[in-house]
Design a protein around this motif. Structure first.
Motif: not given
Length: 275
Positions: A164-179
């Motif tokens: 089984p393969i699990t792909i995880e996405g991670h970001t930093d704590n800088v907020p993003i707000k776009s459409v």
């Protein structure tokens, strides 16, 4: 009088058979123990010891004062074939996973040398950690053209496996707000899904793939400095060695659904008969 005396003497002469039988039993047990000790096996030795203790404790005395040995039912010795098979299977699985990790290392060697890709081996399996700066443009979820070929090569390695393969996405704590991405949750989830779609198009079975977006909830470095935030912006590919177990549904009483269905079906029968 003489006749009764002769009968008593006959009975007394027969009692030596009981002692002889006890001696033969003990002698047999002694040689069994000696044979078992000749090839020491901890598991078999414990079972044999417990069986011997249980056998010699189950001794009853009849009305004539003679000892009657009550032999317990034979205790089946644990078969080492099953445990050995499981260990061999785990070892083979681990070797197969390590071979896949080595192949991925070869494919991603230039990026590993630059510190952009890390491959870690954990108790769950192998984790491929890829810095998002080489995968995506800032605030975007489209793969960089120069990385598509490398990711397809990784997918070709994983096609030959069955993990089984699990792909995880991670970001930093800088907020993003776009459409397109109202928050880091959407950004991390779509980035993970983008990699998943590439793997699926490369031939990896869909039931083996899972995409998860964690946003900034699982940092590997503090977000105080730019280097830490850059490390936290990543996509990880977990090659899981553990097959998920099938859960048992619980009802409001804390019982399993299978247990609670039996009485319900019995009550349903008379209701159907009244209609």
């Amino acid at each position: 009088m003489t006749r009764r005396k002769r009968e008593d003497e006959t009975e007394n002469h027969d009692r030596w058979l009981v002692s002889y039988a006890d001696f033969i039993t003990l002698l047999f047990a002694f040689f069994v123990v000696m044979y078992a000790l000749s090839s020491v096996n901890e598991g078999k030795y414990r079972v044999l010891s417990n069986s011997m203790v249980s056998a010699f404790r189950n001794v009853a005395v009849n009305s004539s004062g003679q000892n009657i040995v009550v032999m317990p039912p034979p205790v089946p010795l644990p078969t080492l074939t099953e445990s050995n098979t499981q260990e061999a299977s785990k070892h083979k699985q681990r070797e197969k996973m390590r071979n896949a990790a080595k192949a991925i290392l070869d494919v991603m060697a230039p990026l590993v040398a630059q510190g952009k890709v890390r491959i870690l081996e954990t108790s769950r399996g192998v984790t491929i950690e890829i810095n998002d700066s080489i995968l995506f443009s800032p605030g975007q979820a489209l793969l960089q053209p120069q990385l598509i070929t490398a990711m397809q090569s990784v997918a070709e390695v994983l096609v030959a496996t069955d993990f089984p393969i699990t792909i995880e996405g991670h970001t930093d704590n800088v907020p993003i707000k776009s459409v397109q991405f109202p928050s880091n949750w959407e950004l991390s989830a779509v980035r993970a899904t983008t990699v998943l779609r590439l793997f699926a198009d490369a031939g990896i079975a869909a039931e083996r793939l899972t995409a998860i977006g964690y946003a900034d909830t699982r940092p590997v470095e503090p977000n105080l400095l730019a280097d830490g935030r850059a490390r936290n912006r990543r996509v990880t590919i977990l090659i899981d060695s553990q097959i998920p177990e099938k859960g048992t549904e619980l009802n409001l009483r804390g019982q399993s659904a299978e247990t609670s269905e039996a009485p319900a079906s019995k009550e349903a029968a008379p209701q159907q008969s009244t209609r």
